[in-house]
Design a protein around this motif. Sequence first.
Motif, mmCIF file in Angstrom:
data_model
loop_
_atom_site.group_PDB
_atom_site.id
_atom_site.type_symbol
_atom_site.label_atom_id
_atom_site.label_comp_id
_atom_site.label_asym_id
_atom_site.label_seq_id
_atom_site.Cartn_x
_atom_site.Cartn_y
_atom_site.Cartn_z
ATOM 1 N N LEU A 1 0.850 -1.185 0.000
ATOM 2 C CA LEU A 1 0.000 0.000 0.000
ATOM 3 C C LEU A 1 0.889 1.240 0.000
ATOM 4 C CD1 LEU A 1 -2.713 -0.929 2.665
ATOM 5 C CD2 LEU A 1 -2.950 -0.995 0.181
ATOM 6 N N VAL A 2 0.524 2.205 -0.833
ATOM 7 C CA VAL A 2 1.341 3.414 -0.962
ATOM 8 C C VAL A 2 0.917 4.420 0.106
ATOM 9 C CG1 VAL A 2 2.072 5.278 -2.476
ATOM 10 C CG2 VAL A 2 1.621 3.018 -3.426
ATOM 11 N N ALA A 3 1.795 4.641 1.057
ATOM 12 C CA ALA A 3 1.525 5.630 2.102
ATOM 13 C C ALA A 3 1.784 7.035 1.557
ATOM 14 C CB ALA A 3 2.406 5.363 3.314
ATOM 15 N N ARG A 4 1.032 7.990 2.039
ATOM 16 C CA ARG A 4 1.250 9.373 1.609
ATOM 17 C C ARG A 4 2.657 9.832 1.969
ATOM 18 N NH1 ARG A 4 -3.069 12.198 -0.092
ATOM 19 N NH2 ARG A 4 -5.140 11.270 0.175
ATOM 20 N N SER A 5 3.175 9.343 3.077
ATOM 21 C CA SER A 5 4.511 9.748 3.507
ATOM 22 C C SER A 5 5.605 9.196 2.603
ATOM 23 C CB SER A 5 4.762 9.284 4.948
ATOM 24 O OG SER A 5 4.678 7.866 5.043
ATOM 25 N N ALA A 6 5.267 8.207 1.746
ATOM 26 C CA ALA A 6 6.262 7.616 0.849
ATOM 27 C C ALA A 6 6.429 8.422 -0.431
ATOM 28 C CB ALA A 6 5.872 6.183 0.494
ATOM 29 N N LEU A 7 5.579 9.419 -0.660
ATOM 30 C CA LEU A 7 5.645 10.234 -1.864
ATOM 31 C C LEU A 7 5.952 11.682 -1.489
ATOM 32 C CD1 LEU A 7 2.534 8.927 -3.864
ATOM 33 C CD2 LEU A 7 4.884 8.042 -3.854
ATOM 34 N N GLY A 8 6.637 12.374 -2.391
ATOM 35 C CA GLY A 8 6.954 13.767 -2.116
ATOM 36 C C GLY A 8 7.602 14.431 -3.303
ATOM 37 N N ASP A 9 8.287 15.508 -3.040
ATOM 38 C CA ASP A 9 8.942 16.296 -4.083
ATOM 39 C C ASP A 9 10.347 15.774 -4.341
ATOM 40 O OD1 ASP A 9 10.588 18.989 -4.902
ATOM 41 O OD2 ASP A 9 8.505 19.055 -5.584
ATOM 42 N N ALA A 10 10.790 15.884 -5.593
ATOM 43 C CA ALA A 10 12.125 15.406 -5.949
ATOM 44 C C ALA A 10 13.218 16.110 -5.154
ATOM 45 C CB ALA A 10 12.365 15.589 -7.450
ATOM 46 N N ALA A 11 12.970 17.342 -4.741
ATOM 47 C CA ALA A 11 13.968 18.086 -3.977
ATOM 48 C C ALA A 11 14.213 17.475 -2.608
ATOM 49 C CB ALA A 11 13.527 19.538 -3.832
ATOM 50 N N ASP A 12 13.296 16.621 -2.157
ATOM 51 C CA ASP A 12 13.444 15.993 -0.848
ATOM 52 C C ASP A 12 14.284 14.722 -0.895
ATOM 53 O OD1 ASP A 12 11.810 17.960 0.284
ATOM 54 O OD2 ASP A 12 9.987 16.830 -0.200
ATOM 55 N N VAL A 13 14.701 14.312 -2.087
ATOM 56 C CA VAL A 13 15.494 13.089 -2.238
ATOM 57 C C VAL A 13 16.951 13.476 -2.463
ATOM 58 C CG1 VAL A 13 15.784 10.947 -3.537
ATOM 59 C CG2 VAL A 13 13.497 11.920 -3.237
ATOM 60 N N ASP A 14 17.805 13.148 -1.510
ATOM 61 C CA ASP A 14 19.212 13.546 -1.579
ATOM 62 C C ASP A 14 20.095 12.362 -1.957
ATOM 63 O OD1 ASP A 14 21.392 15.226 -1.436
ATOM 64 O OD2 ASP A 14 21.701 14.902 0.712
ATOM 65 N N VAL A 15 19.754 11.703 -3.062
ATOM 66 C CA VAL A 15 20.561 10.588 -3.565
ATOM 67 C C VAL A 15 20.808 10.779 -5.048
ATOM 68 C CG1 VAL A 15 19.803 8.891 -1.837
ATOM 69 C CG2 VAL A 15 18.500 9.177 -3.957
ATOM 70 N N ARG A 16 21.867 10.110 -5.555
ATOM 71 C CA ARG A 16 22.202 10.169 -6.963
ATOM 72 C C ARG A 16 22.406 8.739 -7.467
ATOM 73 N NH1 ARG A 16 20.780 14.308 -5.425
ATOM 74 N NH2 ARG A 16 21.679 16.391 -5.724
ATOM 75 N N SER A 17 21.953 8.492 -8.690
ATOM 76 C CA SER A 17 22.096 7.170 -9.282
ATOM 77 C C SER A 17 23.507 6.991 -9.842
ATOM 78 C CB SER A 17 21.071 6.979 -10.399
ATOM 79 O OG SER A 17 21.178 5.693 -10.961
ATOM 80 N N VAL A 18 24.175 5.916 -9.431
ATOM 81 C CA VAL A 18 25.547 5.632 -9.861
ATOM 82 C C VAL A 18 25.588 4.214 -10.441
ATOM 83 C CG1 VAL A 18 27.939 5.370 -9.137
ATOM 84 C CG2 VAL A 18 26.529 7.164 -8.120
ATOM 85 N N SER A 19 26.235 4.067 -11.594
ATOM 86 C CA SER A 19 26.369 2.759 -12.235
ATOM 87 C C SER A 19 27.608 2.054 -11.690
ATOM 88 C CB SER A 19 26.486 2.908 -13.753
ATOM 89 O OG SER A 19 25.341 3.552 -14.277
ATOM 90 N N VAL A 20 27.411 0.832 -11.255
ATOM 91 C CA VAL A 20 28.519 0.036 -10.701
ATOM 92 C C VAL A 20 28.617 -1.263 -11.498
ATOM 93 C CG1 VAL A 20 29.436 -1.127 -8.665
ATOM 94 C CG2 VAL A 20 28.161 1.017 -8.416
ATOM 95 N N PRO A 21 29.720 -1.498 -12.226
ATOM 96 C CA PRO A 21 29.883 -2.761 -12.952
ATOM 97 C C PRO A 21 30.014 -3.924 -11.979
ATOM 98 C CG PRO A 21 31.440 -1.093 -13.705
ATOM 99 C CD PRO A 21 30.844 -0.573 -12.443
ATOM 100 N N VAL A 22 29.437 -5.042 -12.338
ATOM 101 C CA VAL A 22 29.519 -6.256 -11.528
ATOM 102 C C VAL A 22 30.492 -7.201 -12.206
ATOM 103 C CG1 VAL A 22 28.251 -8.224 -10.604
ATOM 104 C CG2 VAL A 22 27.171 -5.969 -10.675
ATOM 105 N N ASP A 23 31.627 -7.491 -11.535
ATOM 106 C CA ASP A 23 32.649 -8.328 -12.149
ATOM 107 C C ASP A 23 32.640 -9.746 -11.616
ATOM 108 O OD1 ASP A 23 33.550 -7.887 -9.621
ATOM 109 O OD2 ASP A 23 35.498 -7.037 -10.184
ATOM 110 N N GLN A 24 31.599 -10.106 -10.882
ATOM 111 C CA GLN A 24 31.475 -11.475 -10.402
ATOM 112 C C GLN A 24 30.008 -11.833 -10.256
ATOM 113 O OE1 GLN A 24 33.343 -11.691 -6.569
ATOM 114 N NE2 GLN A 24 32.167 -9.984 -5.730
ATOM 115 N N ALA A 25 29.735 -13.139 -10.271
ATOM 116 C CA ALA A 25 28.346 -13.584 -10.149
ATOM 117 C C ALA A 25 27.785 -13.153 -8.804
ATOM 118 C CB ALA A 25 28.280 -15.099 -10.288
ATOM 119 N N MET A 26 26.514 -12.812 -8.813
ATOM 120 C CA MET A 26 25.883 -12.313 -7.602
ATOM 121 C C MET A 26 24.461 -12.853 -7.511
ATOM 122 S SD MET A 26 25.462 -8.325 -6.554
ATOM 123 C CE MET A 26 27.231 -8.142 -6.756
#
Length: 218
Positions: free
Chosen positions: A105-130
């Motif tokens: 269930l989507v709680a109202r507190s789980a949604l907001g403005d993009a300015a409230d998210v202080d993370v950045r997407s980073v690509s990490v190569p995987v060099d072994q099975a996981m």
Amino acid sequence: MSTDPLPAPVAARLRRPTWRDPRLVVGVVIVAASVALGSWAVSSAGRTVPVYVADGTLTPGETVDVARLRTVDVRIDSGTELYVRADQELPESVVALRVVDDGELVARSALGDAADVDVRSVSVPVDQAMSTRVTPGAVVDLWAVPEAPAGSDAPAADPSPLVTDVVVEQVDEAGTGLVVSDGATLHVLVPAPDLPAVLRALGDSGTVTVVPQAGTGV
């Protein structure tokens, strides 16, 4: 001594109950209360509220619209205002502020403005099975694994943690079976303050290893 027979008992005449009879009034009240209570129970049991659930895992910073949600009817006795109602207009340009698992269930507190998210997407190569437990929404740690010095018999320096508790946003090339294949790329959400250290490690000659945390993922 007199031998006269005793007079025959006179049968009491039954009186028709009237509205003034307290027993009749009490009975009517009990029946009416039972009917009202039964009607309330039936109507309450059948009363549901349409709310949104996540149609696939939502990760922090991801734009959320109706295409990423589906509707379910649930019976919530209280706290309906805490969830996003499907019979009300979804706010525009909202993003997920935290991980919302598929079917949650989507709680109202789980949604907001993009300015409230202080993370950045980073690509990490995987060099072994996981393990395929590393899925969108899973929580992992990133470790820097230095390369051994070239032309020297000295061992490589010990691995060191770069950042902990980062969320997997996307898995580009998931293998089949029980592992993510060698050569896949993970997109992880790194807090902005930790970004310089992670990018520096990705640019070094060593590697960055993704370590899943126990109990996360599917």
